[in-house]
Motif scaffolding. Structure first.
Motif, PDB file in Angstrom:
ATOM      1  N   ARG A 108      30.453  45.857  49.856  1.00 45.82           N
ATOM      2  CA  ARG A 108      30.840  44.936  48.594  1.00 45.82           C
ATOM      3  C   ARG A 108      30.229  43.520  48.787  1.00 45.82           C
ATOM      4  N   GLY A 109      29.764  43.122  47.537  1.00 46.71           N
ATOM      5  CA  GLY A 109      29.245  41.739  47.541  1.00 46.71           C
ATOM      6  C   GLY A 109      27.943  41.572  48.012  1.00 46.71           C
ATOM      7  N   GLU A 110      27.342  42.587  48.399  1.00 45.19           N
ATOM      8  CA  GLU A 110      25.788  42.567  49.053  1.00 45.19           C
ATOM      9  C   GLU A 110      24.876  43.464  48.232  1.00 45.19           C
ATOM     10  N   GLU A 111      23.865  42.916  47.605  1.00 43.26           N
ATOM     11  CA  GLU A 111      23.002  43.569  46.682  1.00 43.26           C
ATOM     12  C   GLU A 111      21.566  43.214  47.169  1.00 43.26           C
ATOM     13  N   LEU A 112      20.616  44.252  47.562  1.00 42.07           N
ATOM     14  CA  LEU A 112      19.309  44.043  47.880  1.00 42.07           C
ATOM     15  C   LEU A 112      18.454  44.864  47.035  1.00 42.07           C
ATOM     16  N   LEU A 113      17.078  44.447  46.724  1.00 40.12           N
ATOM     17  CA  LEU A 113      16.204  45.253  46.182  1.00 40.12           C
ATOM     18  C   LEU A 113      15.125  45.724  47.358  1.00 40.12           C
ATOM     19  N   ALA A 114      15.105  46.879  47.729  1.00 41.48           N
ATOM     20  CA  ALA A 114      14.340  47.421  48.760  1.00 41.48           C
ATOM     21  C   ALA A 114      13.230  48.224  48.351  1.00 41.48           C
ATOM     22  N   PHE A 115      11.870  48.117  49.018  1.00 44.39           N
ATOM     23  CA  PHE A 115      10.759  48.647  48.419  1.00 44.39           C
ATOM     24  C   PHE A 115       9.724  49.055  49.356  1.00 44.39           C
ATOM     25  N   VAL A 116       8.778  50.016  49.168  1.00 45.14           N
ATOM     26  CA  VAL A 116       7.735  50.141  50.010  1.00 45.14           C
ATOM     27  C   VAL A 116       6.360  50.287  49.054  1.00 45.14           C
ATOM     28  N   GLY A 117       5.128  49.817  49.577  1.00 45.12           N
ATOM     29  CA  GLY A 117       4.202  49.724  49.032  1.00 45.12           C
ATOM     30  C   GLY A 117       2.857  49.593  50.049  1.00 45.12           C
ATOM     31  N   TYR A 118       1.767  49.173  49.396  1.00 44.93           N
ATOM     32  CA  TYR A 118       0.479  49.247  50.091  1.00 44.93           C
ATOM     33  C   TYR A 118      -0.285  48.020  49.617  1.00 44.93           C
ATOM     34  N   ALA A 119      -1.118  47.524  50.397  1.00 41.36           N
ATOM     35  CA  ALA A 119      -2.133  46.533  50.049  1.00 41.36           C
ATOM     36  C   ALA A 119      -3.531  46.887  51.074  1.00 41.36           C
ATOM     37  N   ARG A 120      -4.544  47.155  50.514  1.00 39.72           N
ATOM     38  CA  ARG A 120      -5.746  47.568  50.884  1.00 39.72           C
ATOM     39  C   ARG A 120      -5.572  48.903  51.846  1.00 39.72           C
ATOM     40  N   GLU A 121      -5.635  48.691  53.242  1.00 43.54           N
ATOM     41  CA  GLU A 121      -5.402  49.979  53.968  1.00 43.54           C
ATOM     42  C   GLU A 121      -3.759  49.838  54.676  1.00 43.54           C
ATOM     43  N   ASP A 122      -3.157  48.821  54.403  1.00 46.83           N
ATOM     44  CA  ASP A 122      -1.981  48.738  55.156  1.00 46.83           C
ATOM     45  C   ASP A 122      -0.646  49.135  54.186  1.00 46.83           C
ATOM     46  N   SER A 123       0.403  49.640  54.869  1.00 45.06           N
ATOM     47  CA  SER A 123       1.369  50.244  54.111  1.00 45.06           C
ATOM     48  C   SER A 123       2.705  49.244  54.632  1.00 45.06           C
ATOM     49  N   PHE A 124       3.708  48.996  53.906  1.00 41.43           N
ATOM     50  CA  PHE A 124       4.850  48.015  54.184  1.00 41.43           C
ATOM     51  C   PHE A 124       5.909  48.534  53.359  1.00 41.43           C
ATOM     52  N   VAL A 125       7.224  48.229  54.067  1.00 43.16           N
ATOM     53  CA  VAL A 125       8.466  48.313  53.476  1.00 43.16           C
ATOM     54  C   VAL A 125       9.196  47.137  53.607  1.00 43.16           C
ATOM     55  N   ALA A 126      10.021  46.575  52.993  1.00 44.35           N
ATOM     56  CA  ALA A 126      10.684  45.518  52.559  1.00 44.35           C
ATOM     57  C   ALA A 126      12.130  45.478  51.766  1.00 44.35           C
ATOM     58  N   ALA A 127      12.982  44.391  52.234  1.00 37.79           N
ATOM     59  CA  ALA A 127      14.191  44.432  51.724  1.00 37.79           C
ATOM     60  C   ALA A 127      14.414  42.847  51.287  1.00 37.79           C
ATOM     61  N   LEU A 128      14.730  42.651  50.230  1.00 37.15           N
ATOM     62  CA  LEU A 128      15.171  41.432  49.603  1.00 37.15           C
ATOM     63  C   LEU A 128      16.510  41.246  49.208  1.00 37.15           C
ATOM     64  N   TYR A 129      17.176  39.971  49.593  1.00 38.86           N
ATOM     65  CA  TYR A 129      18.554  39.651  48.946  1.00 38.86           C
ATOM     66  C   TYR A 129      18.242  39.225  47.408  1.00 38.86           C
ATOM     67  N   HIS A 130      19.190  39.994  46.724  1.00 37.64           N
ATOM     68  CA  HIS A 130      19.192  39.563  45.264  1.00 37.64           C
ATOM     69  C   HIS A 130      20.204  38.292  45.019  1.00 37.64           C
ATOM     70  N   LEU A 131      19.773  37.250  44.564  1.00 40.34           N
ATOM     71  CA  LEU A 131      20.636  35.948  44.360  1.00 40.34           C
ATOM     72  C   LEU A 131      21.018  35.817  43.200  1.00 40.34           C
ATOM     73  N   GLY A 132      20.445  36.768  42.265  1.00 42.94           N
ATOM     74  CA  GLY A 132      20.785  36.675  40.841  1.00 42.94           C
ATOM     75  C   GLY A 132      19.690  35.883  39.949  1.00 42.94           C
ATOM     76  N   ASP A 133      19.789  36.039  38.628  1.00 40.24           N
ATOM     77  CA  ASP A 133      18.958  35.426  37.887  1.00 40.24           C
ATOM     78  C   ASP A 133      17.347  35.508  38.199  1.00 40.24           C
ATOM     79  N   GLY A 134      16.839  36.751  38.737  1.00 37.44           N
ATOM     80  CA  GLY A 134      15.576  36.984  38.894  1.00 37.44           C
ATOM     81  C   GLY A 134      15.225  36.351  40.457  1.00 37.44           C
ATOM     82  N   ARG A 135      16.029  35.848  41.125  1.00 36.66           N
ATOM     83  CA  ARG A 135      15.854  35.035  42.481  1.00 36.66           C
ATOM     84  C   ARG A 135      16.225  35.953  43.744  1.00 36.66           C
TER      85      ARG A 135
END
Length: 428
Positions: A338-365
């Protein structure tokens, strides 16, 4: 580091949730996994890019919490302190270690009118031990007998934060040496003493959004044996009204009662897939996060063929639905509690892969929570970059990631017990 992309920066087909979000910034943990050399191990599957146990390093970042309170020197004759009208940032910053998002708001601005609060816990006398062992009704009666009233929880919080949104009454940082040194060692920016020395009754009801029945009375402060997280100005707990304890006291207020109250967010669906994020918006989001600098410039989402590749490695049919699970290469909105919202995603850049999670602060922040970059192998016999996907299952507080499902490779994003911070694990 908090980043703002503007309210419309993410074409995710989803409105921000909550009543309002924080004003401060800071960083959680980040990690980077170092891969192997330029050669692969014969006989290894395409997903086995690391021929040895990778070295994992965690980078800690200093928290930027705000201005320090200015602690006033008051004469012995001062018994009551005027707290000015203000816009109080109620609660604590999303992702702050030790924060309890299930009971605290995330720095929601609320108007608080001026009021007067006792300098010390009842009996409000310098050098006197706080009166404890009373029920909330007895505390209310003692305040009313003196022409005052029991303070509300947000009046207590405003007095504690000292006008600068202080984490602790005396400072933005915890100082264990101050506790047990007398009430005046715990002085807020307004000069209110003893905040956090004991638990204190308030005249506020503890409510959960999914249950209209009161869960007791809101307590502020902390018991003597509690640690730093409970001693924060934003920390909340509850106790039934008739309870009495040697660790529970109270203090009185006067002036018009402030009706502002804590309104907790409802418990939301654990996971929801973002199926329409534009590639350029994904790249913009990644480039705005300093902790993801190793993949800045060329960050991309994996495609449908990458998802098929990952699933087929473990004989999972990409065309079928698996009830209770989400297998996706798309970003995921994640509500671990409750009360915690995150945007999690995977992706790549060149030959590297990555995973990340960001806290959503609202209003596109957003603000960084946790991330990991897997350095790719340039050997053309191995699929580069290594496709990885997110797997959401039955556990709300865990979001798996990996180049295959239910195998020895990959890891998870998860809530760390005790601090409630987001961590990322890796196994290979």
């Amino acid at each position: 580091m908090m980043v703002g992309l503007g309210a419309g920066a993410l074409a995710c087909g989803r409105e921000p949730s909550g009543n309002g979000r924080g004003q401060e910034d800071g960083n959680a943990h980040s990690a980077r996994v170092k891969g192997p050399g330029k050669t692969s191990t014969p006989g290894k599957s395409p997903g086995a890019l690391v021929a040895h146990k990778p070295k994992l390093s965690t980078l800690m970042h200093a928290e930027s919490l705000g201005k320090e309170p200015s602690l006033p020197a008051l004469g012995d004759d001062v018994r009551e302190i005027e707290i000015p009208a203000q816009t109080l940032l109620v609660g604590s910053r999303t992702g702050l270690p030790g924060r309890d998002p299930t009971s605290e708001m995330d720095l929601v601005p609320m108007k608080i009118g001026s009021f007067t609060i006792d300098r010390f816990p009842y009996p409000n006398e310098k050098g006197a031990a706080p009166r404890t062992g009373v029920s909330v009704d007895e505390a209310r009666g003692l305040c009313e007998a003196g022409g005052r009233r029991l303070c509300t929880e947000l009046e207590w919080e405003a007095a504690c934060k000292g006008g600068v949104n202080s984490q602790y009454p005396y400072s933005q940082a915890y100082d264990a040496s101050l506790y047990g040194q007398g009430l005046e060692a715990l002085l807020s920016g307004y000069g209110v003493a003893g905040m956090g020395a004991i638990l204190e009754w308030t005249d506020s009801i503890f409510m959960l959004p999914e249950n209209p029945a009161p869960k007791g009375r809101v307590m502020r402060g902390a018991a003597p044996d509690e640690g730093p997280h409970a001693r924060r100005c934003a920390s909340r707990s509850s106790r039934m009204d008739e309870g009495a304890s040697s660790t529970v006291g109270f203090r009185c207020c006067s002036g018009a009662r402030n009706e502002a109250e804590v309104i907790l967010e409802p418990l939301e669906k654990p996971f929801s897939e973002v199926k329409d994020m534009a590639p350029e918006k994904f790249s913009e989001l990644v480039n705005a996060i300093p902790e993801l600098m190793p993949v800045h410039g060329e960050a991309s989402l994996f495609g449908e063929t990458d998802l098929d590749y990952v699933l087929l490695r473990r004989n999972i049919d990409p065309r079928k639905s698996y009830p209770g699970y989400i297998f996706t290469k798309n970003p995921v909105w994640w509500h671990p509690m409750r009360g915690e919202e995150l945007l999690a995603f995977v992706g790549y850049a060149r030959e590297d892969s990555f995973v990340a999670a960001l806290y959503h602060l609202g209003d596109g922040r957003f603000r960084h929570a946790a991330s990991m970059v897997l350095l790719g192998n340039t050997d053309t016999s191995i699929k580069v970059p290594l496709p990885i996907i997110l797997v959401a299952g039955v556990d709300r507080d865990v979001l798996n990631w990996g180049p295959c499902w239910n195998c020895s490779e990959g890891g998870a994003l998860y809530i760390e017990e005790g601090t409630n911070s987001i961590q990322v694990s890796h196994r290979w």
